[in-house]
Write an enzyme that holds these catalytic residues in place. Sequence first.
Site, PDB file in Angstrom:
ATOM      1  N   ASN A  55      39.526  28.092 -32.929  1.00  0.00           N
ATOM      2  CA  ASN A  55      38.183  28.227 -33.502  1.00  0.00           C
ATOM      3  C   ASN A  55      37.234  27.517 -32.538  1.00  0.00           C
ATOM      4  O   ASN A  55      37.127  26.295 -32.551  1.00  0.00           O
ATOM      5  CB  ASN A  55      38.129  27.601 -34.891  1.00  0.00           C
ATOM      6  CG  ASN A  55      36.773  27.763 -35.560  1.00  0.00           C
ATOM      7  OD1 ASN A  55      35.801  28.188 -34.943  1.00  0.00           O
ATOM      8  ND2 ASN A  55      36.695  27.401 -36.829  1.00  0.00           N
ATOM      9  N   LYS A  58      38.653  23.765 -32.276  1.00  0.00           N
ATOM     10  CA  LYS A  58      39.686  23.387 -33.232  1.00  0.00           C
ATOM     11  C   LYS A  58      40.889  24.282 -32.985  1.00  0.00           C
ATOM     12  O   LYS A  58      40.739  25.474 -32.700  1.00  0.00           O
ATOM     13  CB  LYS A  58      39.192  23.574 -34.668  1.00  0.00           C
ATOM     14  CG  LYS A  58      38.003  22.713 -35.049  1.00  0.00           C
ATOM     15  CD  LYS A  58      37.533  23.043 -36.466  1.00  0.00           C
ATOM     16  CE  LYS A  58      36.291  22.267 -36.828  1.00  0.00           C
ATOM     17  NZ  LYS A  58      35.773  22.635 -38.169  1.00  0.00           N
ATOM     18  N   ARG A  68      39.127  32.953 -34.201  1.00  0.00           N
ATOM     19  CA  ARG A  68      38.075  33.185 -35.182  1.00  0.00           C
ATOM     20  C   ARG A  68      36.834  33.680 -34.444  1.00  0.00           C
ATOM     21  O   ARG A  68      36.338  33.035 -33.530  1.00  0.00           O
ATOM     22  CB  ARG A  68      37.741  31.896 -35.926  1.00  0.00           C
ATOM     23  CG  ARG A  68      36.624  32.099 -36.958  1.00  0.00           C
ATOM     24  CD  ARG A  68      36.000  30.796 -37.368  1.00  0.00           C
ATOM     25  NE  ARG A  68      34.956  31.012 -38.374  1.00  0.00           N
ATOM     26  CZ  ARG A  68      33.897  30.245 -38.521  1.00  0.00           C
ATOM     27  NH1 ARG A  68      33.741  29.195 -37.739  1.00  0.00           N
ATOM     28  NH2 ARG A  68      32.999  30.508 -39.443  1.00  0.00           N
ATOM     29  N   HIS A 127      32.387  33.806 -43.858  1.00  0.00           N
ATOM     30  CA  HIS A 127      33.509  33.124 -44.527  1.00  0.00           C
ATOM     31  C   HIS A 127      34.545  34.133 -45.026  1.00  0.00           C
ATOM     32  O   HIS A 127      35.282  33.870 -45.982  1.00  0.00           O
ATOM     33  CB  HIS A 127      33.026  32.280 -45.729  1.00  0.00           C
ATOM     34  CG  HIS A 127      32.161  31.126 -45.375  1.00  0.00           C
ATOM     35  ND1 HIS A 127      31.149  30.674 -46.202  1.00  0.00           N
ATOM     36  CD2 HIS A 127      32.144  30.315 -44.290  1.00  0.00           C
ATOM     37  CE1 HIS A 127      30.542  29.647 -45.643  1.00  0.00           C
ATOM     38  NE2 HIS A 127      31.132  29.402 -44.487  1.00  0.00           N
ATOM     39  N   LEU A 163      32.482  26.553 -51.216  1.00  0.00           N
ATOM     40  CA  LEU A 163      31.449  25.517 -51.203  1.00  0.00           C
ATOM     41  C   LEU A 163      31.825  24.405 -50.232  1.00  0.00           C
ATOM     42  O   LEU A 163      32.577  23.489 -50.556  1.00  0.00           O
ATOM     43  CB  LEU A 163      31.256  24.941 -52.610  1.00  0.00           C
ATOM     44  CG  LEU A 163      31.016  25.959 -53.738  1.00  0.00           C
ATOM     45  CD1 LEU A 163      30.852  25.246 -55.074  1.00  0.00           C
ATOM     46  CD2 LEU A 163      29.811  26.832 -53.428  1.00  0.00           C
ATOM     47  N   GLY A 164      31.320  24.516 -49.022  1.00  0.00           N
ATOM     48  CA  GLY A 164      31.449  23.453 -48.043  1.00  0.00           C
ATOM     49  C   GLY A 164      30.050  23.056 -47.605  1.00  0.00           C
ATOM     50  O   GLY A 164      29.098  23.197 -48.363  1.00  0.00           O
ATOM     51  N   GLY A 215      28.537  24.698 -45.325  1.00  0.00           N
ATOM     52  CA  GLY A 215      28.088  26.070 -45.500  1.00  0.00           C
ATOM     53  C   GLY A 215      28.691  26.567 -46.804  1.00  0.00           C
ATOM     54  O   GLY A 215      29.793  26.164 -47.170  1.00  0.00           O
ATOM     55  N   ARG A 259      21.162  24.265 -45.012  1.00  0.00           N
ATOM     56  CA  ARG A 259      20.491  25.567 -45.059  1.00  0.00           C
ATOM     57  C   ARG A 259      19.884  25.799 -46.431  1.00  0.00           C
ATOM     58  O   ARG A 259      20.472  25.433 -47.452  1.00  0.00           O
ATOM     59  CB  ARG A 259      21.479  26.695 -44.745  1.00  0.00           C
ATOM     60  CG  ARG A 259      22.103  26.632 -43.373  1.00  0.00           C
ATOM     61  CD  ARG A 259      23.047  27.808 -43.152  1.00  0.00           C
ATOM     62  NE  ARG A 259      23.866  27.623 -41.973  1.00  0.00           N
ATOM     63  CZ  ARG A 259      25.178  27.826 -41.927  1.00  0.00           C
ATOM     64  NH1 ARG A 259      25.826  28.239 -43.030  1.00  0.00           N
ATOM     65  NH2 ARG A 259      25.849  27.639 -40.821  1.00  0.00           N
ATOM     66  N   MET A 303      28.137  15.686 -50.654  1.00  0.00           N
ATOM     67  CA  MET A 303      28.075  15.739 -52.114  1.00  0.00           C
ATOM     68  C   MET A 303      28.587  14.455 -52.761  1.00  0.00           C
ATOM     69  O   MET A 303      28.113  14.053 -53.837  1.00  0.00           O
ATOM     70  CB  MET A 303      28.861  16.944 -52.635  1.00  0.00           C
ATOM     71  CG  MET A 303      28.737  17.187 -54.131  1.00  0.00           C
ATOM     72  SD  MET A 303      27.012  17.391 -54.701  1.00  0.00           S
ATOM     73  CE  MET A 303      26.630  19.022 -54.055  1.00  0.00           C
ATOM     74  N   VAL A 348      33.614  21.000 -51.010  1.00  0.00           N
ATOM     75  CA  VAL A 348      32.970  20.642 -52.270  1.00  0.00           C
ATOM     76  C   VAL A 348      33.674  21.316 -53.440  1.00  0.00           C
ATOM     77  O   VAL A 348      33.952  20.690 -54.465  1.00  0.00           O
ATOM     78  CB  VAL A 348      31.470  21.016 -52.241  1.00  0.00           C
ATOM     79  CG1 VAL A 348      30.817  20.760 -53.598  1.00  0.00           C
ATOM     80  CG2 VAL A 348      30.749  20.246 -51.139  1.00  0.00           C
ATOM     81  N   GLY A 349      33.974  22.584 -53.292  1.00  0.00           N
ATOM     82  CA  GLY A 349      34.609  23.326 -54.385  1.00  0.00           C
ATOM     83  C   GLY A 349      35.952  22.761 -54.788  1.00  0.00           C
ATOM     84  O   GLY A 349      36.304  22.739 -55.975  1.00  0.00           O
ATOM     85  N   GLU A 350      36.706  22.266 -53.812  1.00  0.00           N
ATOM     86  CA  GLU A 350      38.044  21.747 -54.090  1.00  0.00           C
ATOM     87  C   GLU A 350      38.018  20.312 -54.606  1.00  0.00           C
ATOM     88  O   GLU A 350      38.943  19.900 -55.320  1.00  0.00           O
ATOM     89  CB  GLU A 350      38.902  21.816 -52.820  1.00  0.00           C
ATOM     90  CG  GLU A 350      39.208  23.230 -52.363  1.00  0.00           C
ATOM     91  CD  GLU A 350      39.824  23.275 -50.969  1.00  0.00           C
ATOM     92  OE1 GLU A 350      40.481  22.271 -50.591  1.00  0.00           O
ATOM     93  OE2 GLU A 350      39.652  24.285 -50.277  1.00  0.00           O
ATOM     94  N   GLU A 365      41.903  28.979 -43.937  1.00  0.00           N
ATOM     95  CA  GLU A 365      41.422  30.016 -43.027  1.00  0.00           C
ATOM     96  C   GLU A 365      42.309  30.147 -41.791  1.00  0.00           C
ATOM     97  O   GLU A 365      42.506  31.255 -41.285  1.00  0.00           O
ATOM     98  CB  GLU A 365      39.978  29.714 -42.629  1.00  0.00           C
ATOM     99  CG  GLU A 365      39.009  29.783 -43.801  1.00  0.00           C
ATOM    100  CD  GLU A 365      37.599  29.360 -43.444  1.00  0.00           C
ATOM    101  OE1 GLU A 365      36.834  30.231 -42.999  1.00  0.00           O
ATOM    102  OE2 GLU A 365      37.272  28.169 -43.618  1.00  0.00           O
TER     103      GLU A 365
END
Length: 405
Positions: A10, A17, A95, A184, A213-214, A216, A245, A287, A335-337, A388
């Site tokens: 990536n 990465k 990627r 994504h 939710l990261g 981005g 953003r 967050m 964030v989502g996790e 990913e």
Amino acid sequence: MAAHRVLVLNSGSSSVKYQLLDMSDHSRLAVGLVERIGEETSRLVHTPLADGIGERRERTGPIPDHEAALKAAAEELAADGLGLDSPELAAIGHRVVHGGLRFTEPVVVDDEVLEEIERLVPVAPLHNPANLLGIRTAQALRPDLPQVAVFDTAFHTTMPEYAARYAIDVETADAHRIRRYGFHGTSHAYVSRKAAELLGRAPEDVNVIVLHLGNGASASAVAGGRCVETSMGLTPLEGLVMGTRCGDIDPAVTFHLHRVAGMSTDEIDDLLNKRSGLVGLCGDNDMREIRRRVDDGDERAALAFDVYVHRLKKYIGAYSAVLGRVDAVVFTAGVGENSAPVREAAIAGLEELGPAVDADLNAVRSGAPRLISPDHARVAVAVVPTDEELEIAVQTFALVGQEHN
């Protein structure tokens, strides 16, 4: 032994990465990051893994360009007996952020593919040039090895035309490739499939809303394994409130800032992409820190959190209408996790639509896919950690197996 390893790269504008995966069991053999490429303070962090555990190695010093970065990563891999010259390496998967309409699935890179990725630079100026650098550098190091491009946009190419089109003059839009592409995609593909597994059903039988939710952030509506809507558009700026953003905004704001505030297009671009979202609202894009400030009574942090959650609710509601039937709302990415308060607040008040959150299940911290909804909920709510890199490796290995075996 047949080649069964895939190196996933990536490449960003100033970082690379990488992960080396064994496709016989999907295990990781090594992970690493080269950052601050081109600076005196360049840093390489490399961790060889055995049974998921490894001792991190780090080195600092100037790494002038991507070629030097990838060579440094190759040296670290070779020190662990995992070098790029290994006959067990089947391919390198890259990627690539933007594949336009042409690339609807992974492709083995050739000159024609490189030319098309280059032609897409105007719609992905921050990402595609760096992705191209990574591919060309890897080609130079292993010209005999298949290089596979896996596109962020590919999963979203199944959107119907009425969802992908902006309501502007068709000739102008087509001349300049202006439409909704979404991003994504590897995450949304992986998570929607894993969510179906979690429900014990086939992907083609399940409708899910995925919230990635990261820093981005993007949402997708996935019907029977196919994306039918997603929140990001021509660029990753559209949609949800993100770390820096703004997400959805009246386009006339840009004209207003130019005419009234005298801002240039570059200044407006910088404002909306780098100084907006959570950081614009409260000065923080982490967050965890925002929640700490909310708990301490900070009004700006509370407003930022409320704006963020309000946008999530709007998309969950909208995508419920698009899908008609929803089997699960799925949270993923950093964030989502990890943010139970975000998950709880995003679902609160939506019970009439079907989803609900069990407070005790939501509070559990785990790296495993899991349901956080009560048994009686008509729509499941789940947390599915994204992967990913594994998705890129799986798609790369499947393609190489088809074309080269």
